[in-house]
Design an enzyme around this catalytic site. Sequence first.
Site, PDB file in Angstrom:
ATOM      1  N   THR A 108      -3.302  60.308  14.052  1.00 41.35           N
ATOM      2  CA  THR A 108      -3.382  61.576  13.328  1.00 41.35           C
ATOM      3  C   THR A 108      -4.181  61.447  12.036  1.00 41.35           C
ATOM      4  O   THR A 108      -4.195  60.380  11.410  1.00 41.35           O
ATOM      5  CB  THR A 108      -1.951  62.063  12.991  1.00 41.35           C
ATOM      6  OG1 THR A 108      -2.034  63.128  12.041  1.00 41.35           O
ATOM      7  CG2 THR A 108      -1.106  60.966  12.364  1.00 41.35           C
ATOM      8  N   TYR A 121       5.761  60.458   8.986  1.00 41.13           N
ATOM      9  CA  TYR A 121       5.030  60.674  10.245  1.00 41.13           C
ATOM     10  C   TYR A 121       3.688  59.925  10.189  1.00 41.13           C
ATOM     11  O   TYR A 121       3.377  59.095  11.049  1.00 41.13           O
ATOM     12  CB  TYR A 121       4.831  62.178  10.466  1.00 41.13           C
ATOM     13  CG  TYR A 121       3.844  62.491  11.555  1.00 41.13           C
ATOM     14  CD1 TYR A 121       4.053  62.047  12.857  1.00 41.13           C
ATOM     15  CD2 TYR A 121       2.695  63.246  11.278  1.00 41.13           C
ATOM     16  CE1 TYR A 121       3.131  62.333  13.854  1.00 41.13           C
ATOM     17  CE2 TYR A 121       1.783  63.539  12.269  1.00 41.13           C
ATOM     18  CZ  TYR A 121       2.003  63.077  13.555  1.00 41.13           C
ATOM     19  OH  TYR A 121       1.099  63.357  14.534  1.00 41.13           O
TER      20      TYR A 121
END
Length: 327
Positions: free
Chosen positions: A117, A141
């Site tokens: 990501t 995350y």
Amino acid sequence: MTNILVTGGAGYIGSHACKALKAAGYTPVTYDNLITGWADAVKFGPFEQGELTDRARLDQVFAAYNPAAVMHFAALSQVGDAMRLPEVYWHNNVAGSLTLMEAAVHAGCLDFVFSSTCATYGDQDNVVLDEDSAQYPVNAYGKSKRTIEDMLADFEFAHNLRHVIFRYFNVAGADPDGDVGEFHQPETHLVPLLLDAIDGKRAALTIFGSDYDTPDGTCIRDYVHVCDLVDAHVLGLKWLERGEDSRVFNLGTGAGFSVREVIGHAGAVTNRDVPVIEGPRRPGDCTKLVSGSSRAEAELGWTPTRSTMDRMIEDAWRWHRTGHYEK
Ligand code: UDP
């Protein structure tokens, strides 16, 4: 037919990847725990239910299907939850990925495509984010994904596990045929939430922060159509099949849209009002995440053809009105 193990194949991006893999002549074998995924979304190949952290179950699935490669989508991916429950993110994403990588090496399945990501870059205002940019993730995350990238490098050195890492920017849209689409419960992502607000399934969309240092005060993101995104994965798989070196690719278009701009496009495409209220910032959000790289186009031959904001909203809106899954 060549089997590809697709972790998270019952989820939003994984299910679209399974469709693209099948169209490209592979058999996608979905491995998913169905915590956030949907059995209904597994339409393009066999389904095996299991946890990423269950090594015995993974060994069984590798032995049964002898996959040529792994596409690893399964992850917890919500910034808000990651801020509240970092332990769950570290356990599921990092310990789960480690177990999967160990099982892949044990099975001799040494091609690995990983969904990472842009959150691994963190908040770097006015910096063009390319694959060589420094990584300063600001939430658990992004940190968990960054750690998995590090583990992949170590596993390549020690065990020859070759990898393609895709750092996604924001993913939106849905399969234009309506076979699969985005359906999270609870939903946290901007586009489906604003479509909910448009058709009255929720009272209003809350804009998370309108005092950012951007032209209209709201966060800026780079949105990619899910079908373009998964096309890149098939190209990544072929890259590894050809014996190319492990590589990292950003998947974004380089166009940044503020939250207000996305709302404006959604209103225009659907020809409806978007009820909006302004709320506080969401902890863990970066001001601006936009890709400054064309490496995927140049090296993989990736051509995003559907990633205009209007097309993403159009496809998401069609799915929103017709598609859903049930437990
Ligand atoms: N956002 C928002 N309201 C919402 C959901 C999201 O204003 O109800 C904003 C969020 O702060 C971010 C952008 O929309 O700037 C995209 O958020 P999303 O959760 O879709 O993806 P993320 O960028 O977290 O991966």
